[in-house]
Design an enzyme around this catalytic site. Structure first.
Site, PDB file in Angstrom:
ATOM      1  CE  LYS A 232      -1.621   2.680   2.210  1.00 48.02           C
ATOM      2  NZ  LYS A 232      -1.568   4.408   1.942  1.00 48.02           N
ATOM      3  CD  GLU A 310      12.548   3.638   9.166  1.00 54.53           C
ATOM      4  OE1 GLU A 310      13.373   4.558   9.236  1.00 54.53           O
ATOM      5  OE2 GLU A 310      12.386   2.910   8.174  1.00 54.53           O
ATOM      6  CB  CYS A 344      12.508   8.983   8.592  1.00 57.94           C
ATOM      7  SG  CYS A 344      13.204   7.798   7.694  1.00 57.94           S
ATOM      8  CD  GLU A 442      10.386  12.867  11.956  1.00 55.49           C
ATOM      9  OE1 GLU A 442      10.983  12.247  11.549  1.00 55.49           O
ATOM     10  OE2 GLU A 442       9.333  12.206  12.393  1.00 55.49           O
TER      11      GLU A 442
END
Length: 515
Positions: A232, A310, A344, A442
């Site tokens: 996906k 993750e 990331c 973040e």
């Protein structure tokens, strides 16, 4: 002496081409097509819509339908647009899959698993290697697709394609090394025998920032182990996943082994839930936000599925007084602004000791203004492309505004770029404190907040104040003196939340698809 500490992935060795394999198509037929709509024949389905755009994207690799059981199938609910984040131009309309299409893909993968699991390790290796070779052959076209739908500079996209292909090369070789174990037991006349077997269908949910590499590093491991997959892809970047499907088909990967179900943002929740709750799915692998990861973990817990996550990170970049400032700045620039900060493992907080702070900030600002060029990803000079969408720009704006309202100083940048609505100026903030949003969450954008610290203990406390960690990132620490090497071990020990997931992630690639 200056040392720069960064954990890196292992490099794959290259094997000679093995002899061609046999036809490995599954013995069982595919599940029946839904009653509604015409039955498409095998092979690629014609594109519905595509605007050539500035990239002149390769028609041969552009696919807009779902790839299920070796066939290109439309979605019953229609299509959704994929846009160039730099210009806003529509690149095409892609099948908007829902729960029904997701379950059909799982069923196709489950049926294919019955034969794929029995394919020899050598034959799986041959097919993965052929897929790798096709990626290398089509590397320029794959890179154009990435730049068009993601916005990153073409050179970065080309680097991603090579990085992405290397996962297939690595796992094509590791497929031959699926060994068992003989274990000594307390009984003198008994031995324990360990066999490694594939777990089954793996649901692969990937992000938009590395639309090719995040797929191959998961799928390569799964297929090498004998699992089948349903991918996906992110709603912003489905074209790369579908292009990989086209190359997998050309490589002879059996029907149903690699499936792709793209969907719009509106359908993401139902598709994700369908994949994570389907009893035929044995494994879930997800890269994305912590908030979404928690939801998927909840779904997986009900059926006790294996999971690999993750999730979000908040990586520190620590610079001590003993550092070489020029080298620290060069490392900071590379660490922060790759893919316009939408990585990331990008450094999210720059902790700089007070003795070197002012010099570092001055030289960092000079490097940003001199080295970085904002523009469309297909322009040769561009180093900073657009953010993925306007929502991402709004998040960056919010963080900068919050920081300034609480006393931070904008050294350079600080606002949207005139190039377009999804572009933001590379930004450097000083006088940043721990209570600001940019220090707590973040960023995923081109903003570098600098926090001044005094002692080593203070830096460690700031670095470890987060409740998140992330695979693949510890921090960059630059030193000039061998006498402070012991500080590295202190950082590694005290910042264990940044390290332990790395090892989990590495072994995850090799072992998670076994039971």
């Amino acid at each position: 002496m200056t040392s720069c500490w960064q954990l890196q992935n292992c490099r794959a060795l290259r094997l000679a081409w093995p002899p061609p394999g046999v036809n490995l198509r599954p013995r069982r037929p595919l599940p029946p097509l839904p009653a509604a709509g015409p039955r498409p024949g095998p092979g690629p389905h014609p594109l519905r819509s595509y605007s050539g755009g500035p990239a002149r994207l390769p028609q041969a690799l552009l696919r807009t339908d779902a790839f299920v059981g070796g066939r290109w199938l439309p979605a019953a609910s229609g299509t959704f647009p994929v846009q160039d984040p730099a210009s806003g131009a529509q690149l095409g309309r892609v099948a908007d899959c829902g729960a029904a299409e997701a379950r059909r893909a799982v069923s196709a993968a489950h049926q294919a698993f019955s034969s794929w699991r029995g394919v020899s390790a050598k034959e799986r290796s041959v097919l993965l290697r052929k897929w790798y070779d096709l990626m290398i052959k089509n590397k320029d076209d794959l890179a154009k697709i990435i730049t068009a739908e993601n916005g990153k500079p073409l050179k970065e996209a080309q680097g991603e394609v090579l990085y992405s292909a290397l996962f297939l090369e690595w796992f094509s070789e590791e497929a031959r090394r699926i060994y068992g174990d003989i274990i000594y037991t307390p009984a003198k006349d008994k031995r324990g025998l360990v066999l490694k077997q594939p777990v089954g269908v793996a649901a692969i949910i990937t992000p938009w920032n590395f639309p090719s590499a995040m797929i191959t590093r998961k799928v390569g491991a799964a297929l090498a182990a004998g699992c089948t997959v349903v991918v996906k892809p992110a709603e912003d970047t489905p074209l790369s996943a579908l292009a990989l499907g086209e190359l997998a088909n050309q490589a002879g990967i059996p029907a149903g082994v690699y499936n792709v179900v793209p969907c719009s943002r509106q359908k993401t929740k139902e598709v994700g839930e369908a994949l994570c709750t389907d009893p035929l799915v044995s494994k879930i692998s997800f890269t994305g936000s912590t908030a979404t990861g928690k939801i998927l973990l909840h779904y997986a817990a009900d059926s006790v599925k294996r999971v690999s996550m993750e999730l979000g990170g908040h990586a520190p970049f620590i610079v001590f007084d003993s550092a070489n400032v020029n080298q620290a700045v060069a490392g900071a620039l590379a660490s922060k602004f790759r893919n316009s900060g939408q990585t990331c493992v990008c450094s999210n907080r720059f902790l700089v000791q007070k003795g070197i702070h002012d010099s570092f900030v001055k030289k960092f600002a000079e490097a940003i203004n001199k080295e970085l060029c904002v523009g469309h990803g297909f322009e040769e000079r561009t180093t900073q492309g657009p953010l993925i969408n306007e929502k991402a720009v709004e998040k960056v704006e919010k963080q900068v505004s919050d920081a300034v309202s609480k006393g931070a100083t904008i050294v350079t940048g600080g606002k949207r770029h005139s190039f377009g609505k999804n572009f933001f100026e590379p930004t450097l903030l000083s006088n940043v404190t721990s209570d600001m949003l940019c220090s707590q969450e973040e960023t995923f954008g081109p903003v570098a907040p600098v926090i001044k610290f005094d002692t080593e203990e203070e830096a460690l406390a700031i670095a470890n104040a987060m409740d998140v960690g992330l695979a693949g990132k510890f921090c960059f620490v630059c030193f000039d003196e061998l006498t402070v090497v012991d500080n590295i071990f202190k950082l590694m020990f005290l910042s264990i939340q940044f390290i332990s997931p790395i090892f989990v992630s590495f072994f995850d690639l090799v072992l998670i698809y076994y039971q």
